[in-house]
Design an enzyme around this catalytic site. Structure first.
Site, PDB file in Angstrom:
ATOM      1  N   GLY A  17      -1.292  41.253  17.943  1.00  0.00           N
ATOM      2  CA  GLY A  17      -0.425  40.305  17.218  1.00  0.00           C
ATOM      3  C   GLY A  17       0.773  40.934  16.529  1.00  0.00           C
TER       4      GLY A  17
ATOM      5  N   ILE B 161      -1.487  55.020  12.456  1.00  0.00           N
ATOM      6  CA  ILE B 161      -0.285  54.293  12.918  1.00  0.00           C
ATOM      7  C   ILE B 161      -0.704  53.433  14.104  1.00  0.00           C
ATOM      8  CG2 ILE B 161       2.048  54.424  13.819  1.00  0.00           C
ATOM      9  CD1 ILE B 161       2.394  57.135  12.675  1.00  0.00           C
TER      10      ILE B 161
ATOM     11  N   TYR C  51      -2.288  32.460  12.657  1.00  0.00           N
ATOM     12  CA  TYR C  51      -1.655  32.459  11.326  1.00  0.00           C
ATOM     13  C   TYR C  51      -0.231  31.911  11.419  1.00  0.00           C
ATOM     14  CZ  TYR C  51       0.938  34.184   7.328  1.00  0.00           C
ATOM     15  OH  TYR C  51       1.764  34.264   6.246  1.00  0.00           O
TER      16      TYR C  51
ATOM     17  N   HIS D  31      -2.313  45.863   4.601  1.00  0.00           N
ATOM     18  CA  HIS D  31      -0.864  46.079   4.647  1.00  0.00           C
ATOM     19  C   HIS D  31      -0.504  47.559   4.517  1.00  0.00           C
ATOM     20  CE1 HIS D  31      -1.004  41.750   3.799  1.00  0.00           C
ATOM     21  NE2 HIS D  31       0.051  41.747   4.593  1.00  0.00           N
TER      22      HIS D  31
ATOM     23  N   ASN E 139      -7.970  25.981   6.384  1.00  0.00           N
ATOM     24  CA  ASN E 139      -7.435  26.352   5.068  1.00  0.00           C
ATOM     25  C   ASN E 139      -5.920  26.153   4.978  1.00  0.00           C
ATOM     26  OD1 ASN E 139      -8.135  27.616   2.429  1.00  0.00           O
ATOM     27  ND2 ASN E 139      -6.594  29.086   3.103  1.00  0.00           N
TER      28      ASN E 139
ATOM     29  N   ASP F 227      -9.586  24.524  -5.685  1.00  0.00           N
ATOM     30  CA  ASP F 227      -9.064  24.578  -4.320  1.00  0.00           C
ATOM     31  C   ASP F 227      -7.966  23.534  -4.136  1.00  0.00           C
ATOM     32  OD1 ASP F 227      -8.846  24.432  -1.498  1.00  0.00           O
ATOM     33  OD2 ASP F 227     -10.880  25.250  -1.347  1.00  0.00           O
TER      34      ASP F 227
ATOM     35  N   SER G  28       6.600  31.999   6.961  1.00  0.00           N
ATOM     36  CA  SER G  28       6.529  33.412   7.354  1.00  0.00           C
ATOM     37  C   SER G  28       7.399  33.680   8.570  1.00  0.00           C
ATOM     38  CB  SER G  28       5.068  33.729   7.702  1.00  0.00           C
ATOM     39  OG  SER G  28       4.984  34.960   8.358  1.00  0.00           O
TER      40      SER G  28
ATOM     41  N   LYS H 238       1.566  28.226   9.931  1.00  0.00           N
ATOM     42  CA  LYS H 238       2.791  28.124   9.112  1.00  0.00           C
ATOM     43  C   LYS H 238       3.813  27.211   9.800  1.00  0.00           C
ATOM     44  CE  LYS H 238       1.536  30.636   5.672  1.00  0.00           C
ATOM     45  NZ  LYS H 238       1.504  30.122   4.303  1.00  0.00           N
TER      46      LYS H 238
HETATM   47  N1  UFG Z   1       0.506  49.373  10.172  1.00  0.00           N
HETATM   48  C1  UFG Z   1      -0.015  50.569  10.607  1.00  0.00           C
HETATM   49  N2  UFG Z   1      -1.189  50.988  10.058  1.00  0.00           N
HETATM   50  C2  UFG Z   1      -1.868  50.274   9.120  1.00  0.00           C
HETATM   51  C3  UFG Z   1      -1.315  49.053   8.674  1.00  0.00           C
HETATM   52  C4  UFG Z   1      -0.117  48.627   9.237  1.00  0.00           C
HETATM   53  O1  UFG Z   1       0.552  51.237  11.454  1.00  0.00           O
HETATM   54  O2  UFG Z   1      -2.939  50.713   8.666  1.00  0.00           O
HETATM   55  C5  UFG Z   1       1.779  48.922  10.747  1.00  0.00           C
HETATM   56  C6  UFG Z   1       1.629  47.581  11.464  1.00  0.00           C
HETATM   57  O3  UFG Z   1       1.226  47.777  12.789  1.00  0.00           O
HETATM   58  C7  UFG Z   1       3.037  47.018  11.328  1.00  0.00           C
HETATM   59  C8  UFG Z   1       3.554  47.619  10.025  1.00  0.00           C
HETATM   60  O4  UFG Z   1       2.702  48.705   9.713  1.00  0.00           O
HETATM   61  O5  UFG Z   1       3.819  47.485  12.359  1.00  0.00           O
HETATM   62  C9  UFG Z   1       3.503  46.629   8.891  1.00  0.00           C
HETATM   63  O6  UFG Z   1       2.202  46.091   8.844  1.00  0.00           O
HETATM   64  P1  UFG Z   1       1.685  45.203   7.657  1.00  0.00           P
HETATM   65  O7  UFG Z   1       0.228  44.897   7.935  1.00  0.00           O
HETATM   66  O8  UFG Z   1       2.026  45.814   6.367  1.00  0.00           O
HETATM   67  O9  UFG Z   1       2.545  43.883   7.776  1.00  0.00           O
HETATM   68  P2  UFG Z   1       2.722  42.916   9.048  1.00  0.00           P
HETATM   69  O10 UFG Z   1       4.039  43.268   9.646  1.00  0.00           O
HETATM   70  O11 UFG Z   1       1.556  42.896   9.943  1.00  0.00           O
HETATM   71  O12 UFG Z   1       2.694  41.498   8.335  1.00  0.00           O
HETATM   72  C10 UFG Z   1       3.820  40.820   8.055  1.00  0.00           C
HETATM   73  C11 UFG Z   1       3.471  39.812   6.984  1.00  0.00           C
HETATM   74  C12 UFG Z   1       2.653  38.703   7.558  1.00  0.00           C
HETATM   75  C13 UFG Z   1       3.312  38.171   8.795  1.00  0.00           C
HETATM   76  C14 UFG Z   1       3.491  39.260   9.805  1.00  0.00           C
HETATM   77  C15 UFG Z   1       4.143  38.753  11.068  1.00  0.00           C
HETATM   78  O13 UFG Z   1       2.759  40.438   5.922  1.00  0.00           O
HETATM   79  O14 UFG Z   1       2.531  37.682   6.611  1.00  0.00           O
HETATM   80  O15 UFG Z   1       4.312  40.253   9.236  1.00  0.00           O
HETATM   81  O16 UFG Z   1       3.899  39.649  12.122  1.00  0.00           O
HETATM   82  F1  UFG Z   1       2.569  37.204   9.341  1.00  0.00           F
END
Ligand code: UFG
Length: 337
Positions: A285, A207, A142, A190, A93, A52, A118, A146
């Site tokens: 978020g 979505i 989160y 993701h 963490n 760690d 980020s 950062k």
């Molecule tokens: N999404 C969906 N369905 C899913 C998963 C995601 O519609 O099952 C959408 C989310 O709402 C978002 C887009 O796809 O609009 C991308 O989502 P991700 O989870 O792939 O990525 P994020 O945008 O949430 O995350 C990124 C980075 C994080 C950062 C964040 C800031 O990975 O580290 O943006 O908002 F913190």
């Protein structure tokens, strides 16, 4: 003999791609990782230490046994929604343990630090594309963790002469399947891996929000290939250690945005699978639109995304997902033997 680079979280997604690249560039790399989020690290191109980055005793040992030129700090919890539910885990963490790491580094006179920040530090954009000067008002714990570390780094630079680069990633995506490297989060949240898993399993993809004020009502993101992120870390290392440039903060994105619907179309075209898509409510978020202005990194770090077109991103992830499916099948048949 060349000094070592310490990579915390080097078994994880962006960390493992960066560790691989630095090893190719001739650096000697030590990966420090608990393997809590990535099940294994079977690679020969780095020395591996299981542990760690908040373990003071372990760090003292490491910094005594090795001479490190720099620390690249990927170790962190990264799920925005989880950070809303369990903020103390995230502050512990991502913030407290990083402060321990910095403290031991400074005591051992290791004063070059590259930090995985980020785009979540910005919060809700007042304008896009986002420049580094955009106000930082994170809307999730989160993002706050950062941003807090960016502030800690600024103060450590003033007080102890620490030199740092903070890299604000937009949406890390893609894979390097040939090297066995790709995105594996447990659980996966993701969009691209979930879409490709949906293509493999026939499960639906939800979505999260179709009523955003964007071109088609779905969230827009700036997807940046993980190999381009790795290159940016290499350039940041040169910036700090070789060229002895000042500390700085850079956006890492492409400058163009893709909506969730556009992403779905790309996945359907590349996989040639018709996905079951279900509109669902917004996820907590999620800002409507996050697109980087990457010009500063392009000019100062001399960095340019090379793999971040959506076809390369989705195709490379698809190859990785399929290879993981094969590995799973092989290990099941071995267990049965
Ligand atoms: N999404 C969906 N369905 C899913 C998963 C995601 O519609 O099952 C959408 C989310 O709402 C978002 C887009 O796809 O609009 C991308 O989502 P991700 O989870 O792939 O990525 P994020 O945008 O949430 O995350 C990124 C980075 C994080 C950062 C964040 C800031 O990975 O580290 O943006 O908002 F913190």
């Amino acid at each position: 003999m060349q000094d070592y680079i310490l990579i915390t979280g080097g078994a994880g997604y962006v960390g493992s791609h960066t560790a691989w690249l630095l090893a190719q560039k001739g650096y000697r790399v030590v990966v420090l990782d608990t393997l809590a989020q990535s099940p294994h690290f079977p690679h020969r191109w780095a020395e591996f230490v299981c542990g760690d980055y908040g373990d003071r005793h372990l760090l003292e040992q490491l910094f005594t046994n090795y001479t490190f030129t720099a620390v690249i700090h990927f170790g962190a919890y990264t799920v925005v929604s989880e950070s809303v539910q369990h903020p103390l885990n995230y502050y512990d963490n991502n913030v407290s343990k990083t402060i321990t790491l910095l403290d031991v580094m400074v005591k051992h006179n290791i004063l070059s630090f590259i930090f995985s920040s980020s785009c979540a530090v910005y919060g809700l954009p007042h304008y896009t594309p986002l420049t580094e000067e955009h106000p930082c008002n994170p809307i999730s714990p989160y993002g706050t963790t950062k941003y807090m570390i960016e502030q800690v780094l600024k103060d450590c630079a003033n007080a102890y002469g620490l030199k740092y680069v903070a890299l604000r990633y937009f949406n890390a995506a893609g894979a390097q399947a040939r090297e066995g490297l790709g995105e594996r989060h447990i659980p996966e949240t993701h969009s691209i891996p979930l879409l490709l898993q949906a293509a493999q399993t026939g499960k639906p993809f939800y979505i999260f929000g179709t009523d955003y004020p964007t071109k088609d009502g779905t969230c827009v993101r700036d997807y940046i290939h993980v190999q381009d992120l790795a290159t940016a870390h290499y350039k940041a290392l040169l910036h700090l250690v070789l060229y002895k440039n000042p500390s700085d903060i850079f956006n890492l994105g492409t400058g163009s945005g893709l909506s969730v619907k556009e992403l779905i179309n790309a996945v359907q075209q590349i996989t040639r699978k018709e996905l079951t898509i279900i509109p669902a409510s917004r996820r907590i978020g999620d800002p409507a639109l996050l697109v980087a202005d990457p010009v500063k990194a392009m000019i100062i770090l001399q960095w340019k995304p090379m793999y971040s077109d959506i076809t390369t991103i989705v195709t490379s992830t698809w190859v990785f997902e399929q290879s993981q499916g094969l590995i799973k099948k092989e290990s099941i048949s071995q267990e049965q033997e």
